[in-house]
Design an enzyme around this catalytic site. Sequence first.
Site, PDB file in Angstrom:
ATOM      1  CG  ASN A  82       1.499   0.898   8.497  1.00 63.18           C
ATOM      2  OD1 ASN A  82       0.980   1.079   9.723  1.00 63.18           O
ATOM      3  ND2 ASN A  82       1.277   1.500   7.170  1.00 63.18           N
ATOM      4  CD1 TRP A  83       1.605  -4.430  12.923  1.00 62.61           C
ATOM      5  CD2 TRP A  83       0.956  -3.982  14.966  1.00 62.61           C
ATOM      6  NE1 TRP A  83       2.318  -4.881  13.709  1.00 62.61           N
ATOM      7  CE2 TRP A  83       1.820  -5.004  14.892  1.00 62.61           C
ATOM      8  CE3 TRP A  83       0.131  -3.837  16.205  1.00 62.61           C
ATOM      9  CZ2 TRP A  83       2.473  -5.482  16.222  1.00 62.61           C
ATOM     10  CZ3 TRP A  83       0.643  -4.552  17.305  1.00 62.61           C
ATOM     11  CH2 TRP A  83       1.632  -5.514  17.277  1.00 62.61           C
ATOM     12  CE  LYS A  84      -1.435  -0.267   5.624  1.00 60.55           C
ATOM     13  NZ  LYS A  84      -1.833  -0.035   4.336  1.00 60.55           N
ATOM     14  CG  HIS A 116       1.281   5.217   5.021  1.00 58.49           C
ATOM     15  ND1 HIS A 116      -0.098   5.088   4.362  1.00 58.49           N
ATOM     16  CD2 HIS A 116       1.719   4.053   4.890  1.00 58.49           C
ATOM     17  CE1 HIS A 116      -0.097   3.614   3.950  1.00 58.49           C
ATOM     18  NE2 HIS A 116       1.151   2.987   4.360  1.00 58.49           N
ATOM     19  N   GLY A 133      -2.108  -2.648  -0.217  1.00 61.11           N
ATOM     20  CA  GLY A 133      -3.329  -3.534   0.111  1.00 61.11           C
ATOM     21  C   GLY A 133      -4.218  -4.010  -1.108  1.00 61.11           C
ATOM     22  N   GLY A 161       2.201  -4.070   5.477  1.00 61.56           N
ATOM     23  CA  GLY A 161       0.875  -3.923   6.108  1.00 61.56           C
ATOM     24  C   GLY A 161       0.127  -4.959   6.253  1.00 61.56           C
ATOM     25  N   GLY A 162      -0.648  -5.410   5.485  1.00 60.40           N
ATOM     26  CA  GLY A 162      -1.682  -6.689   5.852  1.00 60.40           C
ATOM     27  C   GLY A 162      -0.689  -7.734   6.268  1.00 60.40           C
TER      28      GLY A 162
HETATM   29  P1  PGA Z   1       0.224  -3.494   2.496  1.00 56.45           P
HETATM   30  O1  PGA Z   1       0.518  -2.199   3.198  1.00 56.45           O
HETATM   31  O2  PGA Z   1       1.308  -4.422   2.653  1.00 56.45           O
HETATM   32  O3  PGA Z   1      -0.930  -4.008   3.201  1.00 56.45           O
HETATM   33  O4  PGA Z   1       0.123  -3.406   1.012  1.00 56.45           O
HETATM   34  C1  PGA Z   1       1.872  -1.506   3.119  1.00 56.45           C
HETATM   35  C2  PGA Z   1       1.690  -0.175   3.674  1.00 56.45           C
HETATM   36  O5  PGA Z   1       0.636   0.559   3.685  1.00 56.45           O
HETATM   37  O6  PGA Z   1       2.703   0.308   4.348  1.00 56.45           O
END
Ligand code: PGA
Length: 251
Positions: free
Chosen positions: A11-13, A96, A174, A234-235
């Site tokens: 998930n690149w956000k 999400h 995050g 995510g990250g």
């Molecule tokens: P994160 O995010 O790995 O940066 O904690 C996960 C997500 O929000 O899907």
Amino acid sequence: MSTRRKLVAGNWKMNGSLVANEALVAGLVAGLGEVACDVMVCPPFPYLAQLRSLLAATPIGLGAQTLSEHPVGAFTGEVEAGMLRELGCRYVLVGHSERRSLFGETDAAVAAKFVAAQGAGLVPVLCVGETLAEREAGLTEQVVSRQLQAVLDLAGFAAFTSALVAYEPVWAIGTGRTASPQQAQAVHAHIRGLLAAGNEAVAAGVSILYGGSVKPQNALELFGQEDIDGGLIGGASLVADDFLAICRAAN
Ligand code: PGA
């Protein structure tokens, strides 16, 4: 051990650029030879067309980060399911926690998005998870049950033959703070149990991903749990070597 295929999703956000995306995909493709699980990435909307072409000759699937629950029409700023299909998406994240908390998506809206996604042939990845306050109040199972039930009420149990679930405790997203493998496994088993109450075959087959500060260092132990079928990252999905290491942990 289950026979469910593992999937690792990025998930690149709201990150990326034309140049950065190209470099990231090149890095991923270079290391894919050692990866046995399914892999997909969810870039921001404007890059879907670029990613469709970058991923065309690769086994990496394409997903979007959200969608509108509405059909085409007067909904300024929204993107509907058929458009995502046309741009090569196979998956779409639904509900999400950032969509729920920052953009006011209710359980009902999330359920409607889930149905809209399936209506266009997309595979929804339904995200559920509790906040820290909810966990500390002992409400984790109740919150996750409510979020899942809203979708079951609208879509039914059988809909989960072509959907995924992602358990993402909000306090772990995050933050660098991960659920322990045991904490995550307990909630995954709870989710599978809720589905099994309506349809055992569906529950046995559905992949349930874990998300929330998954890193190369903790992925192996998380993915080793009976009911954890991969991750939503995510990250760490923005760094090719980290994402590849997480994918290898799902092998
Ligand atoms: P994160 O995010 O790995 O940066 O904690 C996960 C997500 O929000 O899907």
